[in-house]
Design a protein around this motif. Structure first.
Motif, PDB file in Angstrom:
ATOM      1  N   UNK A   1       0.955  -1.049   0.094  1.00 57.36           N
ATOM      2  CA  UNK A   1      -0.143  -0.123   0.038  1.00 57.36           C
ATOM      3  C   UNK A   1       0.889   1.246  -0.168  1.00 57.36           C
ATOM      4  N   UNK A   2       0.569   2.102  -0.827  1.00 58.06           N
ATOM      5  CA  UNK A   2       1.296   3.378  -0.829  1.00 58.06           C
ATOM      6  C   UNK A   2       1.396   4.299   0.343  1.00 58.06           C
ATOM      7  N   UNK A   3       2.435   4.767   0.451  1.00 58.28           N
ATOM      8  CA  UNK A   3       2.630   5.649   1.906  1.00 58.28           C
ATOM      9  C   UNK A   3       2.387   7.000   1.565  1.00 58.28           C
ATOM     10  N   UNK A   4       1.519   7.808   2.148  1.00 55.18           N
ATOM     11  CA  UNK A   4       1.477   9.223   1.812  1.00 55.18           C
ATOM     12  C   UNK A   4       2.261  10.094   2.329  1.00 55.18           C
ATOM     13  N   UNK A   5       2.545  11.374   2.244  1.00 49.49           N
ATOM     14  CA  UNK A   5       3.583  12.349   2.899  1.00 49.49           C
ATOM     15  C   UNK A   5       2.747  12.758   4.017  1.00 49.49           C
ATOM     16  N   UNK A 141       5.154   1.246   9.073  1.00 50.54           N
ATOM     17  CA  UNK A 141       5.508   2.771   8.870  1.00 50.54           C
ATOM     18  C   UNK A 141       6.804   2.790   8.178  1.00 50.54           C
ATOM     19  N   UNK A 142       6.667   3.187   6.916  1.00 51.66           N
ATOM     20  CA  UNK A 142       7.576   3.260   6.120  1.00 51.66           C
ATOM     21  C   UNK A 142       8.687   4.450   6.599  1.00 51.66           C
ATOM     22  N   UNK A 143      10.116   4.208   6.182  1.00 52.87           N
ATOM     23  CA  UNK A 143      11.093   5.191   6.823  1.00 52.87           C
ATOM     24  C   UNK A 143      11.287   6.338   5.690  1.00 52.87           C
ATOM     25  N   UNK A 144      12.428   7.105   5.816  1.00 48.91           N
ATOM     26  CA  UNK A 144      12.603   8.276   4.806  1.00 48.91           C
ATOM     27  C   UNK A 144      12.722   7.998   3.432  1.00 48.91           C
ATOM     28  N   UNK A 145      12.579   8.899   2.656  1.00 48.85           N
ATOM     29  CA  UNK A 145      12.872   8.838   1.091  1.00 48.85           C
ATOM     30  C   UNK A 145      14.056   9.557   0.800  1.00 48.85           C
ATOM     31  N   UNK A 146      14.963   9.004   0.117  1.00 47.67           N
ATOM     32  CA  UNK A 146      15.926  10.075  -0.542  1.00 47.67           C
ATOM     33  C   UNK A 146      15.382   9.911  -2.052  1.00 47.67           C
ATOM     34  N   UNK A 147      15.276  11.117  -2.544  1.00 53.15           N
ATOM     35  CA  UNK A 147      14.869  11.309  -3.865  1.00 53.15           C
ATOM     36  C   UNK A 147      16.103  12.113  -4.638  1.00 53.15           C
ATOM     37  N   UNK A 183      20.301  -0.254  -1.713  1.00 58.85           N
ATOM     38  CA  UNK A 183      20.854  -1.460  -1.169  1.00 58.85           C
ATOM     39  C   UNK A 183      21.197  -1.167   0.543  1.00 58.85           C
ATOM     40  N   UNK A 184      21.930  -0.124   0.584  1.00 57.75           N
ATOM     41  CA  UNK A 184      22.685   0.081   1.689  1.00 57.75           C
ATOM     42  C   UNK A 184      21.554   0.478   2.897  1.00 57.75           C
ATOM     43  N   UNK A 185      20.594   1.321   2.411  1.00 58.95           N
ATOM     44  CA  UNK A 185      19.677   1.715   3.509  1.00 58.95           C
ATOM     45  C   UNK A 185      18.336   0.975   3.531  1.00 58.95           C
ATOM     46  N   UNK A 186      18.273  -0.163   2.671  1.00 63.77           N
ATOM     47  CA  UNK A 186      17.012  -1.091   2.834  1.00 63.77           C
ATOM     48  C   UNK A 186      16.963  -1.634   4.379  1.00 63.77           C
ATOM     49  N   UNK A 187      17.856  -2.211   4.961  1.00 66.60           N
ATOM     50  CA  UNK A 187      17.646  -2.635   5.955  1.00 66.60           C
ATOM     51  C   UNK A 187      16.981  -1.779   7.303  1.00 66.60           C
ATOM     52  N   UNK A 188      16.924  -0.673   6.826  1.00 64.69           N
ATOM     53  CA  UNK A 188      16.327   0.385   7.804  1.00 64.69           C
ATOM     54  C   UNK A 188      15.146   0.909   7.296  1.00 64.69           C
ATOM     55  N   UNK A 227       5.119   5.987  -3.570  1.00 63.97           N
ATOM     56  CA  UNK A 227       5.948   4.913  -3.345  1.00 63.97           C
ATOM     57  C   UNK A 227       5.698   3.917  -2.309  1.00 63.97           C
ATOM     58  N   UNK A 228       5.559   2.634  -2.446  1.00 66.17           N
ATOM     59  CA  UNK A 228       5.150   1.517  -1.577  1.00 66.17           C
ATOM     60  C   UNK A 228       6.182   1.470  -0.531  1.00 66.17           C
ATOM     61  N   UNK A 229       5.880   0.739   0.251  1.00 70.77           N
ATOM     62  CA  UNK A 229       7.138   0.669   1.478  1.00 70.77           C
ATOM     63  C   UNK A 229       8.310  -0.050   1.047  1.00 70.77           C
ATOM     64  N   UNK A 230       8.185  -0.939   0.148  1.00 74.92           N
ATOM     65  CA  UNK A 230       9.465  -1.524  -0.284  1.00 74.92           C
ATOM     66  C   UNK A 230       9.792  -1.050  -1.843  1.00 74.92           C
ATOM     67  N   UNK A 231       9.418   0.036  -2.206  1.00 76.85           N
ATOM     68  CA  UNK A 231       9.873   0.792  -3.457  1.00 76.85           C
ATOM     69  C   UNK A 231      10.990   1.448  -3.391  1.00 76.85           C
ATOM     70  N   UNK A 232      12.133   0.734  -3.996  1.00 76.27           N
ATOM     71  CA  UNK A 232      13.369   1.653  -3.666  1.00 76.27           C
ATOM     72  C   UNK A 232      14.259   0.874  -4.839  1.00 76.27           C
TER      73      UNK A 232
END
Length: 245
Positions: A1-5, A141-147, A183-188, A227-232
């Motif tokens: 499910x998409x995470x809204x701002x 709850x998804x973490x931060x987004x780096x765009x 890849x580096x930030x996925x575990x968080x 973006x979904x919680x696993x979309x990276x």
């Protein structure tokens, strides 16, 4: 499910004194976000300082040259005072440069060095430095987004002509940085995306460009929202469609 701002999240925008960066600041403030606007010369950033006066306590303007290690470290030390115990929910690596030397035979060391340092190395190392301040994902709850503001010109698969070589090489390198950071930030639970805004009417894009800064930023914020919680580790245009690497 998409995470809204979420309103009231802390957002950091680089290259925020003009163009897309300034428009990101405007639209994020309009959404109720808290914004840190970083640029090389805050004293000359008239539009940003005017916005800061209109949004007291919600917009902080800080110095940053993404190509300079000391500048990145100074921002890291300054941010906790602004964040006041919070974490960054959105990092927009917008600062970029379009060097000259567009014709084969005229590309110089300086053109390539400038592009790589500003468009690829700077955003990668800034994200690495600021990683401790990025919000982790917790449960649903998804973490931060780096765009990372990229360009379709950095698509290796999409190159059909010799054009803006220094910029293209810099953005292609930035795209690899985005994948590695993902890849580096996925575990968080932190998501990293490369975004192509289109050909935008800014100082860099020029007056002939087909998309206004306002429309481009509004579209990109919708993509980030969706973006979904696993979309990276993806490369998307402003409509949320994948671009080949």
């Amino acid at each position: 499910m998409a995470d809204s701002m979420e309103a009231d999240r802390h957002c950091l925008v680089t290259g925020a004194n003009r163009g897309l960066g300034l428009e990101f600041v405007r639209q994020l403030l309009a959404r109720g976000e808290r914004v840190i606007a970083a640029c090389r010369h805050p004293g000359r950033a008239t539009a940003l300082n005017t916005l800061a006066g209109e949004h007291p306590g919600r917009l902080h303007v800080l110095p940053l040259d993404v190509t300079v290690a000391r500048s990145r470290e100074e921002l890291l030390h300054e941010l906790p005072l602004v964040l006041d115990g919070a974490r960054l929910g959105l990092l927009i690596n917008n600062a970029g440069v379009l060097p000259g030397g567009g014709r084969f035979g005229q590309v110089t060391d300086a053109d390539l060095d400038t592009s790589l340092r500003t468009n690829a190395i700077g955003p990668f190392l800034l994200t690495q430095v600021l990683a401790p301040l990025l919000a982790d994902g917790e449960g649903a709850h998804a973490g931060a987004v780096v765009a990372n503001l990229s360009s379709e010109i950095g698509s290796i698969a999409g190159r059909q002509e010799f054009r803006t070589p220094s910029y293209a090489i810099g953005k292609a390198a930035q795209n690899m940085g985005s994948v590695l950071l993902a890849q580096a930030l996925a575990p968080r639970g932190i998501r990293v995306v490369a975004l192509h805004p289109g050909w935008v009417r800014t100082d860099m894009g020029g007056p002939q460009a087909t998309v206004s800064a306002g429309d481009a930023v509004a579209a990109l914020l919708r993509v980030i929202e969706g973006l979904g919680p696993d979309t990276s580790g993806v490369f998307l245009d402003r409509h949320g469609q994948p671009i080949p690497w």
